[in-house]
Design an enzyme around this catalytic site. Structure first.
Site, PDB file in Angstrom:
ATOM      1  N   ARG A 135      -0.609  38.823  10.103  1.00  0.00           N
ATOM      2  CA  ARG A 135      -1.142  37.979  11.010  1.00  0.00           C
ATOM      3  C   ARG A 135       0.469  37.239  11.201  1.00  0.00           C
ATOM      4  NH1 ARG A 135      -4.927  40.382  11.914  1.00  0.00           N
ATOM      5  NH2 ARG A 135      -6.917  39.687  12.183  1.00  0.00           N
ATOM      6  N   HIS A 141       0.119  44.429  18.223  1.00  0.00           N
ATOM      7  CA  HIS A 141      -1.067  44.201  17.395  1.00  0.00           C
ATOM      8  C   HIS A 141      -1.946  45.509  17.625  1.00  0.00           C
ATOM      9  CE1 HIS A 141      -3.752  41.333  15.220  1.00  0.00           C
ATOM     10  NE2 HIS A 141      -3.974  42.501  14.556  1.00  0.00           N
ATOM     11  N   THR A 143       2.347  43.363   9.227  1.00  0.00           N
ATOM     12  CA  THR A 143       1.020  43.835  10.175  1.00  0.00           C
ATOM     13  C   THR A 143      -0.116  43.127   9.842  1.00  0.00           C
ATOM     14  OG1 THR A 143       0.776  45.503   7.984  1.00  0.00           O
ATOM     15  CG2 THR A 143       2.094  46.180  10.241  1.00  0.00           C
ATOM     16  N   GLY A 155      -2.251  47.634  14.870  1.00  0.00           N
ATOM     17  CA  GLY A 155      -2.463  48.356  13.430  1.00  0.00           C
ATOM     18  C   GLY A 155      -3.761  49.119  13.103  1.00  0.00           C
ATOM     19  N   THR A 156      -4.767  48.831  13.883  1.00  0.00           N
ATOM     20  CA  THR A 156      -6.200  49.653  13.469  1.00  0.00           C
ATOM     21  C   THR A 156      -6.485  50.434  14.573  1.00  0.00           C
ATOM     22  OG1 THR A 156      -7.657  47.773  14.316  1.00  0.00           O
ATOM     23  CG2 THR A 156      -6.897  47.588  12.043  1.00  0.00           C
ATOM     24  N   ASP A 208       3.918  43.810  13.885  1.00  0.00           N
ATOM     25  CA  ASP A 208       2.739  44.550  14.681  1.00  0.00           C
ATOM     26  C   ASP A 208       1.912  43.106  15.138  1.00  0.00           C
ATOM     27  OD1 ASP A 208       0.805  46.263  15.980  1.00  0.00           O
ATOM     28  OD2 ASP A 208      -0.403  45.896  14.246  1.00  0.00           O
ATOM     29  N   GLU A 221      -0.315  35.384  20.141  1.00  0.00           N
ATOM     30  CA  GLU A 221      -0.764  36.630  20.797  1.00  0.00           C
ATOM     31  C   GLU A 221      -1.980  36.194  21.761  1.00  0.00           C
ATOM     32  OE1 GLU A 221      -2.321  39.321  18.003  1.00  0.00           O
ATOM     33  OE2 GLU A 221      -0.428  39.118  16.613  1.00  0.00           O
TER      34      GLU A 221
HETATM   35  O1  GLV Z   1      -5.979  42.774  12.876  1.00  0.00           O
HETATM   36  C1  GLV Z   1      -6.806  43.497  12.607  1.00  0.00           C
HETATM   37  C2  GLV Z   1      -7.819  43.199  11.621  1.00  0.00           C
HETATM   38  O2  GLV Z   1      -8.241  42.040  11.221  1.00  0.00           O
HETATM   39  O3  GLV Z   1      -8.799  44.183  11.377  1.00  0.00           O
END
Ligand code: GLV
Length: 334
Positions: free
Chosen positions: A250, A297, A248, A299-300, A274, A279
């Site tokens: 990079r 992607h 999760t 995650g957040t 993720d 990308e």
């Molecule tokens: O990928 C999401 C972040 O870097 O916050």
């Protein structure tokens, strides 16, 4: 005249709060989505609509042409710009070395992302070990359970997880998986002083020992020159046969080709990802690998977390304007 700040991306979650935050202390301008990099740079120069800007806000996942604050863009900024407030924990799209040369400080939003990203890693871990993504693809394809089901599915409880990088996200993830319980090992350059006692530390001289015991490797390091492809073919092959990788962080922190090869030849039984190289135009080979749980992607990507991230980035800029120093300066400035 109020100091000017420029939002390089529209605010999506905290417009009313931002208005309050900067009321009477800053002149806030927003760059239009269709603005090109050259128009942006030109408008910051004397006589331009953004002349005199001292702080910039940008989003890590910006959909526009200002996603990458590379050296070319940073070198073209006028000397008035002194702070770049980046939304997101990862700031690999910002050339921090170029910012340092120009005397521009950079902040990110580290702690805001911990829970949502760790929760994403938890989902990927469970899906990878239990083959849930594959099962969902089966039912949606009208196959109920395909002939290979249950395939290589494993229990989560009782397994051993190795965490690479015990920052805020790694630590939150450790807490979540400890609840099963799983046995939790971690590797980082230095022992983390506030790590719970059930988190077993494996330093640089014991990395191989950690990998050999892990059923799952979960990666939580930022992408930097030092960490690019840190999980390489050698490291992957040091994991047990049948191990799982979760990422999760990079895409660039893992050698993707080596990971695919290991998945194809069975050295890895599954992966949960993720994040990817290149990308959003990811390698289409991923789509044909049945034991890969893939997310775009996200995650957040909850409204709660995104709002916290947006506000925090803006608060860092506000603090810089009012006190001369914001919070969350990125590692390179510490
Ligand atoms: O990928 C999401 C972040 O870097 O916050």
């Amino acid at each position: 005249m109020l100091p000017r700040i420029v939002l390089c991306d529209a605010l999506l979650w905290s417009q009313p709060e931002a208005e309050q935050l900067f009321k009477g202390i800053a002149d806030v301008k927003t760059v239009h989505d269709s603005t090109s990099r050259s128009d942006f740079v030109a408008s910051l120069q004397p006589g331009g609509a953004l002349e005199g800007a001292i702080g910039l806000y940008r989003r890590t996942d910006s959909p526009g042409p200002l996603r990458y604050f590379d050296k070319q863009l940073i070198d073209a900024l006028p000397p008035s710009v002194k702070w770049i407030a980046s939304f997101g924990a990862g700031y690999d799209q910002v050339d921090v070395a170029a910012c340092k040369e120009r005397g521009i400080r950079v902040s990110n939003t580290p702690n805001m992302v911990d829970d949502a990203t760790a929760t994403t890693a938890l989902y990927l871990l469970i899906s990878a070990l239990r083959c849930f993504s594959k099962a969902e693809r089966d039912i949606r394809a009208g196959a109920w359970k395909s002939q290979h089901w249950p395939g290589p599915a494993h229990d989560v409880t009782g397994r051993t997880i190795a965490i690479l990088g015990l920052g805020g996200i790694g630590l939150r993830f450790a807490e979540l998986v400890h609840a099963f319980p799983m046995r939790v090992l971690y590797h980082s350059r230095r022992r983390v002083a506030h790590a719970p006692e059930w988190c077993e530390y494996y330093g640089p001289d014991r990395l191989d020992e950690m990998l050999a015991q892990a059923d799952v490797l979960s990666v939580h390091v930022p992408l930097t020159e030092q960490t690019a492809s840190i999980v390489d073919e050698k490291m992957i092959r040091k994991l047990k046969r049948g191990a799982v990788i979760v990422n999760t962080a990079r895409g660039g922190v893992i050698d993707e080709d080596a990971m695919m090869k290991a998945l194809e030849d069975g050295h890895l039984s599954a992966v949960g990802l993720d994040v990817f190289c290149n990308e959003p135009n990811i390698n289409p080979r991923w789509f044909s690998l049945p034991n890969a749980t893939l997310l775009p992607h996200v995650g957040t990507a909850t409204s709660d977390t995104r709002k916290k991230m947006e506000l925090r980035a803006l608060e860092n800029l506000r603090d810089f304007i009012t006190t001369g120093m914001g919070n969350d300066l990125v590692f390179e400035f510490k």
